[in-house]
Motif scaffolding. Sequence first.
Motif, PDB file in Angstrom:
ATOM      1  N   PRO A 130      -6.268 -22.672  94.802  1.00  0.00           N
ATOM      2  CA  PRO A 130      -6.201 -21.552  93.909  1.00  0.00           C
ATOM      3  C   PRO A 130      -6.183 -20.093  94.572  1.00  0.00           C
ATOM      4  N   SER A 131      -7.043 -19.752  95.310  1.00  0.00           N
ATOM      5  CA  SER A 131      -7.272 -18.601  95.949  1.00  0.00           C
ATOM      6  C   SER A 131      -6.291 -18.334  96.731  1.00  0.00           C
ATOM      7  N   LYS A 132      -5.636 -19.115  97.253  1.00  0.00           N
ATOM      8  CA  LYS A 132      -4.417 -18.548  98.265  1.00  0.00           C
ATOM      9  C   LYS A 132      -3.190 -18.687  97.716  1.00  0.00           C
ATOM     10  N   PRO A 133      -2.225 -17.989  98.090  1.00  0.00           N
ATOM     11  CA  PRO A 133      -0.750 -18.209  97.435  1.00  0.00           C
ATOM     12  C   PRO A 133      -0.225 -19.566  98.016  1.00  0.00           C
ATOM     13  N   THR A 134       0.296 -20.068  97.109  1.00  0.00           N
ATOM     14  CA  THR A 134       1.092 -21.230  97.367  1.00  0.00           C
ATOM     15  C   THR A 134       2.196 -21.154  98.284  1.00  0.00           C
ATOM     16  N   PRO A 135       2.372 -21.825  99.149  1.00  0.00           N
ATOM     17  CA  PRO A 135       3.439 -21.912 100.172  1.00  0.00           C
ATOM     18  C   PRO A 135       4.544 -22.229  99.366  1.00  0.00           C
ATOM     19  N   CYS A 136       6.076 -21.677  99.297  1.00  0.00           N
ATOM     20  CA  CYS A 136       6.985 -21.968  98.588  1.00  0.00           C
ATOM     21  C   CYS A 136       7.250 -23.403  98.455  1.00  0.00           C
ATOM     22  N   CYS A 137       7.229 -23.897  99.658  1.00  0.00           N
ATOM     23  CA  CYS A 137       7.502 -25.476  99.807  1.00  0.00           C
ATOM     24  C   CYS A 137       6.599 -26.310  99.234  1.00  0.00           C
ATOM     25  N   SER A 138       5.494 -25.807  98.707  1.00  0.00           N
ATOM     26  CA  SER A 138       4.284 -26.847  98.269  1.00  0.00           C
ATOM     27  C   SER A 138       4.625 -26.790  96.771  1.00  0.00           C
ATOM     28  N   LYS A 139       5.447 -26.177  96.387  1.00  0.00           N
ATOM     29  CA  LYS A 139       6.025 -26.256  94.676  1.00  0.00           C
ATOM     30  C   LYS A 139       6.264 -27.681  94.508  1.00  0.00           C
ATOM     31  N   VAL A 140       5.813 -28.208  93.008  1.00  0.00           N
ATOM     32  CA  VAL A 140       6.155 -29.378  92.711  1.00  0.00           C
ATOM     33  C   VAL A 140       7.581 -29.558  92.648  1.00  0.00           C
ATOM     34  N   GLY A 141       7.933 -30.757  93.025  1.00  0.00           N
ATOM     35  CA  GLY A 141       9.598 -30.950  92.957  1.00  0.00           C
ATOM     36  C   GLY A 141      10.233 -30.428  94.232  1.00  0.00           C
ATOM     37  N   ILE A 142       9.705 -29.892  95.054  1.00  0.00           N
ATOM     38  CA  ILE A 142      10.334 -29.253  96.279  1.00  0.00           C
ATOM     39  C   ILE A 142      10.191 -29.982  97.567  1.00  0.00           C
ATOM     40  N   LYS A 143      11.283 -30.627  98.057  1.00  0.00           N
ATOM     41  CA  LYS A 143      11.061 -31.535  98.824  1.00  0.00           C
ATOM     42  C   LYS A 143      10.790 -30.732 100.224  1.00  0.00           C
ATOM     43  N   ARG A 144      10.258 -31.699 101.109  1.00  0.00           N
ATOM     44  CA  ARG A 144       9.860 -31.116 102.349  1.00  0.00           C
ATOM     45  C   ARG A 144      10.083 -32.220 103.552  1.00  0.00           C
ATOM     46  N   GLY A 145       9.819 -31.743 104.725  1.00  0.00           N
ATOM     47  CA  GLY A 145      10.246 -32.657 105.858  1.00  0.00           C
ATOM     48  C   GLY A 145      11.542 -32.759 106.413  1.00  0.00           C
ATOM     49  N   PRO A 146      11.957 -33.715 107.102  1.00  0.00           N
ATOM     50  CA  PRO A 146      13.429 -33.815 107.751  1.00  0.00           C
ATOM     51  C   PRO A 146      14.385 -33.670 106.799  1.00  0.00           C
ATOM     52  N   TRP A 147      15.483 -33.293 106.994  1.00  0.00           N
ATOM     53  CA  TRP A 147      16.610 -33.152 106.207  1.00  0.00           C
ATOM     54  C   TRP A 147      17.564 -34.322 106.499  1.00  0.00           C
ATOM     55  N   THR A 148      18.084 -34.828 105.219  1.00  0.00           N
ATOM     56  CA  THR A 148      18.881 -35.872 105.304  1.00  0.00           C
ATOM     57  C   THR A 148      20.250 -35.293 105.594  1.00  0.00           C
ATOM     58  N   PRO A 149      21.181 -36.341 106.262  1.00  0.00           N
ATOM     59  CA  PRO A 149      22.583 -35.782 106.357  1.00  0.00           C
ATOM     60  C   PRO A 149      22.960 -35.404 104.932  1.00  0.00           C
ATOM     61  N   GLU A 150      23.002 -35.820 103.745  1.00  0.00           N
ATOM     62  CA  GLU A 150      23.457 -35.704 102.671  1.00  0.00           C
ATOM     63  C   GLU A 150      22.923 -34.159 102.289  1.00  0.00           C
ATOM     64  N   GLU A 151      21.934 -33.744 102.549  1.00  0.00           N
ATOM     65  CA  GLU A 151      21.102 -32.451 102.258  1.00  0.00           C
ATOM     66  C   GLU A 151      22.030 -31.466 103.146  1.00  0.00           C
ATOM     67  N   ASP A 152      22.174 -31.712 104.265  1.00  0.00           N
ATOM     68  CA  ASP A 152      22.859 -30.999 105.382  1.00  0.00           C
ATOM     69  C   ASP A 152      24.053 -30.701 104.889  1.00  0.00           C
ATOM     70  N   GLU A 153      25.025 -31.667 104.345  1.00  0.00           N
ATOM     71  CA  GLU A 153      26.475 -31.445 104.026  1.00  0.00           C
ATOM     72  C   GLU A 153      26.495 -30.531 102.721  1.00  0.00           C
ATOM     73  N   ILE A 154      25.431 -30.851 101.740  1.00  0.00           N
ATOM     74  CA  ILE A 154      25.303 -29.851 100.678  1.00  0.00           C
ATOM     75  C   ILE A 154      25.310 -28.352 100.869  1.00  0.00           C
ATOM     76  N   LEU A 155      24.172 -28.198 101.947  1.00  0.00           N
ATOM     77  CA  LEU A 155      23.888 -26.874 102.211  1.00  0.00           C
ATOM     78  C   LEU A 155      25.098 -26.346 103.021  1.00  0.00           C
ATOM     79  N   ALA A 156      25.394 -27.164 104.051  1.00  0.00           N
ATOM     80  CA  ALA A 156      26.681 -26.289 104.614  1.00  0.00           C
ATOM     81  C   ALA A 156      27.713 -26.053 104.057  1.00  0.00           C
ATOM     82  N   SER A 157      28.299 -27.022 103.254  1.00  0.00           N
ATOM     83  CA  SER A 157      29.570 -26.767 102.275  1.00  0.00           C
ATOM     84  C   SER A 157      29.301 -25.727 101.429  1.00  0.00           C
ATOM     85  N   TYR A 158      28.006 -25.372 100.877  1.00  0.00           N
ATOM     86  CA  TYR A 158      27.868 -24.365 100.137  1.00  0.00           C
ATOM     87  C   TYR A 158      27.717 -23.068 100.741  1.00  0.00           C
ATOM     88  N   VAL A 159      26.996 -22.812 101.972  1.00  0.00           N
ATOM     89  CA  VAL A 159      26.865 -21.611 102.743  1.00  0.00           C
ATOM     90  C   VAL A 159      28.352 -21.238 103.112  1.00  0.00           C
TER      91      VAL A 159
END
Length: 368
Positions: free
Chosen positions: A13-42
């Motif tokens: 609690p004393s340190k600010p939480t990294p954004c990726c540590s928030k509950v519900g936020i996925k971390r680690g390697p990207w899946t092809p599906e996520e890549d597709e979503i991100l690429a098409s959106y951008v």
Amino acid sequence: MRHPLSSSSSTSPSKPTPCCSKVGIKRGPWTPEEDEILASYVKKEGEGRWRTLPKRAGLMRCGKSCRLRWMNYLRPSVKRGQIAPDEEDLILRLHRLLGNRWSLIAGRIPGRTDNEIKNYWNAHLKKKLIRMGFDPVTHRRRTDVFSSSLSQLMALANLSRLIGSRALDESALRLQPDALQFASSLHYLQGPLQSPASATASNNNLFSQTSCITETTHDYNTDDPIKEDPDFNSLLSTTKLFSEGIASFSQPLQDNNFASHHHLTSNNLTNPPPLVPFSFQTSLHSQVERTTTSQCLSVVDGVDHHLESTESALWCDYNDLDLFLPPPLTEASVVTDHCDVNGGASRGSPSSATSSWSEIFFRDPAVH
DNA sequence: AACGAGGCCAACCGCCAGGGC
DNA sequence: TGCCCTGGCGGTTGGCCTCGT
């Protein structure tokens, strides 16, 4: 790669939480599906507003992670695959000039990301420089190359007595075949050690294109404790004496094209052009031709005034160090020596035949 | 074939600069 | 002026892969 559920930074609690540590936020390697979503959106919406992008795009990632994935992997301009030798050359030069400014370096190498260059540096080039006896931070020669080979240097220093004696003439005749070989070794040892005044004759000649050597010489003359070492100084005088003595066995470089190519005249050189044994001239010519490839930097970076202003620094070409290498003993030795330099196992490591003059020099059987 | 060591590299972290309010 | 937000940067991590034994 981090495990999606693990985090090196605790969520205290004393340190600010990294954004990726928030509950519900996925971390680690990207899946092809996520890549597709991100690429098409951008592609549809454009870059920017990364903080809110995941929500808008329907991704369970933090904005930073999305940006990173796009920048380093999904962007169409990102070039995948091995770093080419020319690119490696550029990285070396730019790092020498800019240091660990990976984004700046990447900005001058089309298609490559800062992360990729940083990884390549840490995995390959840094180790390569160390192996060659260079400090990966300063790009200058490390003095421990010399100190670790002190016994060899002392053996060379003993030659000064031979050189200084009147017996040289007789001995030299007997030693002529070996001496020719040895002379070239010593000559190119002497190159990096000679005084800056003699080495830096003009801004636009052979020596300015080998500014690595010049800088190394400068280091030696200013802040290198080894300069106080009597054995080292003995070696230095040995190399000079021996080169002078042996010069009569060697042919001066006669090629007018070479001289004109580098604007070598008696007016702009304190020292005459280096004497090059016949056996080395082919090698030298190949180096001259190779300098043209190094000019790609100025092409890539033609509008960068800072770089233009420091162009002379960029002309340091690690390949140009070969100018100070002994000539190949035989065709076979060339292959053996140059193929082994990269060390072995690095997967996907580009083959580069660059080696340090000292490395070659002390592998030369002539000095043992 | 199995195992361990070391290398590679995608991804994350912490920090900082710049812009907007 | 100071705060907040955002994007960007360099350093670091750790899982996967390759190689040697």
